[in-house]
Structure formats: structure tokens, C-alpha cells
Scaffold this motif. Structure first.
Motif, PDB file in Angstrom:
ATOM      1  N   VAL A  65     -22.443  34.750  55.990  1.00 39.99           N
ATOM      2  CA  VAL A  65     -24.127  34.821  55.687  1.00 39.99           C
ATOM      3  C   VAL A  65     -24.237  35.096  53.990  1.00 39.99           C
ATOM      4  O   VAL A  65     -23.927  36.466  53.771  1.00 39.99           O
ATOM      5  N   PRO A  66     -24.539  34.509  53.370  1.00 36.91           N
ATOM      6  CA  PRO A  66     -24.426  35.020  51.722  1.00 36.91           C
ATOM      7  C   PRO A  66     -25.809  36.082  51.648  1.00 36.91           C
ATOM      8  O   PRO A  66     -26.656  35.780  52.378  1.00 36.91           O
ATOM      9  N   ALA A  67     -25.604  36.762  50.872  1.00 33.80           N
ATOM     10  CA  ALA A  67     -26.840  37.653  50.147  1.00 33.80           C
ATOM     11  C   ALA A  67     -27.559  36.835  49.331  1.00 33.80           C
ATOM     12  O   ALA A  67     -27.402  36.853  48.208  1.00 33.80           O
ATOM     13  N   SER A  68     -28.442  35.993  49.801  1.00 32.88           N
ATOM     14  CA  SER A  68     -29.274  35.195  48.825  1.00 32.88           C
ATOM     15  C   SER A  68     -30.582  35.592  48.976  1.00 32.88           C
ATOM     16  O   SER A  68     -30.969  36.679  49.316  1.00 32.88           O
TER      17      SER A  68
ATOM     18  N   MET B  20     -33.295  34.158  49.809  1.00 30.40           N
ATOM     19  CA  MET B  20     -34.094  33.677  50.814  1.00 30.40           C
ATOM     20  C   MET B  20     -34.236  34.622  52.314  1.00 30.40           C
ATOM     21  O   MET B  20     -35.075  34.593  52.933  1.00 30.40           O
ATOM     22  N   GLY B  21     -33.553  35.702  51.963  1.00 30.48           N
ATOM     23  CA  GLY B  21     -33.504  36.792  53.276  1.00 30.48           C
ATOM     24  C   GLY B  21     -32.549  36.407  54.200  1.00 30.48           C
ATOM     25  O   GLY B  21     -32.062  35.371  54.452  1.00 30.48           O
ATOM     26  N   PRO B  22     -32.172  37.562  54.589  1.00 31.94           N
ATOM     27  CA  PRO B  22     -31.110  37.765  55.866  1.00 31.94           C
ATOM     28  C   PRO B  22     -31.277  36.755  56.844  1.00 31.94           C
ATOM     29  O   PRO B  22     -30.260  35.998  57.396  1.00 31.94           O
ATOM     30  N   GLU B  23     -32.561  36.559  57.661  1.00 30.87           N
ATOM     31  CA  GLU B  23     -32.609  35.710  58.559  1.00 30.87           C
ATOM     32  C   GLU B  23     -32.661  34.255  58.378  1.00 30.87           C
ATOM     33  O   GLU B  23     -32.056  33.616  59.002  1.00 30.87           O
ATOM     34  N   ALA B  24     -33.381  33.953  57.336  1.00 26.17           N
ATOM     35  CA  ALA B  24     -33.193  32.693  56.791  1.00 26.17           C
ATOM     36  C   ALA B  24     -31.781  32.087  56.298  1.00 26.17           C
ATOM     37  O   ALA B  24     -31.244  30.869  56.701  1.00 26.17           O
ATOM     38  N   ALA B  25     -30.943  33.120  55.692  1.00 27.99           N
ATOM     39  CA  ALA B  25     -29.490  32.870  55.301  1.00 27.99           C
ATOM     40  C   ALA B  25     -28.566  32.529  56.427  1.00 27.99           C
ATOM     41  O   ALA B  25     -27.966  31.705  56.498  1.00 27.99           O
TER      42      ALA B  25
END
Length: 380
Positions: free
Chosen positions: A124-127, A129-134
Motif C-alpha cells: 500500500v503506497p504512502a500516497s 489519497m489517504g490509507p483507506e483509498a490507497a
């Protein structure tokens, strides 16, 4: 073999000689009926044909009660030979011991008779978009890959009525439109959500009756996540203050709004197809500039706001832009009033919208006066 079309009153499939037949849990029968209806609605006919095997269904399973209950319901159809049923367990590797949880879920699925059963570990990338969306993005990418690899006909998702109610409340909190408030679609391409009318407590009941020992994701109780706060605090508060049945009421609202959204989307798509004009290149009546779309102002003004905003959004998305926010759509609509600036209004995805004036023809084309011009900026 059980040939009864209503599983809620039937017994389980035959057991080995000498063992007593286990009475079917009525809620499991209910889940089977829901799954059967969902597959029928999706036109996935059982047993295949003489020249092809039965359709392959993949259950997306986390090891939690919702997806395990769905897997148990689906396994019945695999035992009858109606469908081939496999599963995909996605390990997001976000918590200590996640690999063990995924392996245990896969073992339970294989014991149900599901095949193939895959465990896919994702990063799961640290983007932004937030952790749930990622996590959701990489999870669906893993499921899409499993579908391509196995040539599966459908992926079954275990979302329940409670999930749908939470989704509607989150949409309300964001100030979203009809489509968002309609919640999750029962069908989206190859993805089916057959248990959307089943309560979460009912999936836990199925797991208890079948001794499935589900895993409970600790992040579901983490107040850092908005959905967790809705689940643990907001919905119980509404039930306490307004009386029981709030989740069911939100679910009913989502179904009504889904019908409304489907109708408005269909009308808007037809209207957009009728009004849109791809801007022709100068001196070329056959070709069209794929980076420009014209929409005539006068017909746009005559449209109902609900349709007009959807048409404007379709033009932006057609050019590769993102779904515009309500505020951006209102800014585009303001151009139609011919008061003040002629634009441009900048939309996400490098799409700009402006009102064409008489002295400024559309780039590489004839005058577009009387139109709104949607133009995709070149990436170079």
C-alpha cells in the motif's frame, strides 16, 4: 442433491453415511438465495453448457465474518456443480501477523472446497489519497489481476447493509451528490455484491453456526478512520436518539437514489451525445481535434440543472479529466450567464473551460461563438 429453489427452508447437502444431517441455518439459506438471485441478475447461468465448464466465481475474502459467510454460501453452489468457486485473499501487509491471518483464511476456504484459492500480498503506497483509498486501489488491482489470470466470470464482494448505510452517511458528510449517496452498486462490471441487503450481525450468525471462527480486523475499531467512527459512534448514536432501523432506512434511501441516479445518468449521457461537437481542424471536415469539445450555450441553458451539471461533467471526463466538484461545475455554469469573465475555468486533469467570444476563434478551427469550449491542455 437439494433442488429446492428456496434454500431458507431446506436442509444442507448430503452428509457422509452414519452422520446426522445438519439443519440449515435459516440465515445461511437467506444468503444463498441472495447469491443465487445476484448471479441470475448478472446472467451467470449455472452449470455452463456441454461445450464449456460452469462459470468461475472468485470470492474476495479477508477472513472476516462478511466474506467468510459469503464464501460459505458460495461453496454450496460449488458442491452442487452449479458454479466453480475459488477465492482471493489480499494481504495488505499493514498489520503485524497479516500473513498468518491471510494463510488461515486461505486454509478455511480450501476446507470449504473452494478452488483455486490465491493469497496475494500487496504494497500500500504512502500516497496523498489517504490509507483507506490507497489500500482499496491496490486491493482492486490485485483482484483484477486474479480475474485476468484465472479467466473468472465474476468476483463476489461481501459488503453488507451496514456497509451501505455507512457509505451513505459518509457521502452525506462530504456533501456529495446523488450518485455518491446511492452508495455501492450491487453490480460493477465483474464485481457483484450479493449480500447488500444482509445485516452484518447476520454474517456473524452464519459464521457461528458453521464454526468458521472469523477474524475481526482491528482497524475497523480504529477511530483514526472516518468509517470506523461512523460504525462505532455515529450509527449507534443515531439509533439511540432516533430509534432503531436507521441502517435499514439509509439502505432504502440508497436504493431509491440509485434508481434516480441511473435515470439521470442515462438522460445526461443521451443529451451529451446529442449536443457535443468535437472541434474540427481547420480545413479538415473529416477529422476532429480529440482535445476539444464544444457544447452549445443556448441548449445548455434550457436543461434542468441536474442534467446540465452531469453533461458538463461528462465533457470534462471525456477529455481525460477527473469528475469535477460541485463548486467547479457551478463555476462552469456561471459562464453561461455571460456576466463577467469568459473563463477559463480550470478543472482537475488539465481541462479548461471557457466561453468562446467572437474575436477569439477556437485554436486550429472555425469560430466557436455561442459555445462552451472544453479543452485538454497538451502535456508537452
Amino acid at each position: 442433491m437439494d433442488t429446492d429453489s428456496d434454500f431458507s427452508a431446506s436442509t444442507s447437502t448430503p452428509t457422509p453415511p452414519g452422520r446426522p444431517r445438519k439443519r440449515l441455518n435459516p440465515t445461511l439459506g437467506k444468503a444463498r438465495n441472495m447469491l443465487r438471485d445476484a448471479l441470475s441478475d448478472a446472467r451467470l447461468q449455472p452449470r455452463g453448457t456441454a461445450s464449456s465448464p460452469p462459470p468461475l466465481l472468485l470470492v474476495a475474502c479477508s477472513g472476516g465474518p462478511d466474506s467468510l459467510a459469503l464464501a460459505e454460501a458460495a461453496s454450496f453452489f460449488a458442491r452442487r456443480g452449479d458454479y466453480r468457486v475459488g477465492a482471493v485473499v489480499v494481504d495488505h501487509a499493514l498489520q503485524p501477523g497479516s500473513a498468518e491471518v491471510a494463510a488461515e483464511a486461505a486454509l478455511k476456504l480450501r476446507r470449504m472446497g473452494l478452488d483455486p484459492v490465491q493469497v496475494r500480498t500487496v504494497t500500500v503506497p504512502a500516497s496523498g489519497m489517504g490509507p483507506e483509498a490507497a489500500a482499496r486501489t491496490v486491493r482492486y488491482a490485485a483482484l483484477d489481476a486474479a480475474v485476468e489470470e484465472t479467466a473468472a466470470d465474476a468476483v463476489l464482494l461481501g459488503h453488507t447493509l451496514d456497509d451501505q448505510a455507512e457509505q451513505v452517511l459518509l457521502g452525506l458528510a462530504r456533501g456529495s451528490g446523488t450518485r455518491s449517496l446511492a452508495g455501492m452498486r450491487p453490480v460493477r462490471g465483474k464485481y457483484l455484491r450479493p449480500l447488500l441487503a444482509l445485516r452484518r450481525s447476520e454474517t456473524e450468525e452464519i459464521c457461528s453456526s458453521e464454526d468458521l471462527d472469523p477474524w475481526f480486523d482491528p482497524s475497523n475499531a480504529d477511530p483514526a478512520f472516518a468509517r470506523s467512527r461512523v460504525r462505532a459512534e455515529v450509527l449507534p448514536f443515531l439509533e439511540d436518539k432516533l430509534g432503531p432501523g436507521i441502517a435499514e432506512a439509509l439502505f432504502r434511501s440508497s436504493r431509491i437514489l440509485a434508481n434516480d441516479a441511473d435515470y439521470l445518468d442515462a438522460v445526461s449521457a443521451d443529451t451529451f451525445a446529442r449536443l457535443r461537437t468535437p472541434q474540427g481542424r481547420a480545413g479538415d471536415t473529416q477529422g476532429a481535434d480529440p482535445n476539444t469539445i464544444l457544447l452549445p450555450e443556448a441548449p445548455l441553458r434550457e436543461l434542468a440543472p441536474a442534467v446540465r451539471q452531469r453533461v458538463l461533467a461528462l465533457a470534462a471526463v471525456e477529455l481525460g479529466g477527473a469528475q469535477p466538484s460541485y463548486e467547479r461545475l457551478r463555476s462552469v455554469e456561471a459562464l453561461l450567464r455571460r456576466i463577467g469573465s469568459a473563463g477559463p475555468v480550470e478543472l482537475v486533469g488539465k481541462v479548461s473551460v471557457y466561453r468562446q467570444v467572437r474575436t477569439n476563434p477556437v485554436p486550429q478551427g472555425p469560430s466557436g461563438y455561442g459555445n462552451l469550449v472544453f479543452r485538454k491542455k497538451s502535456s508537452t
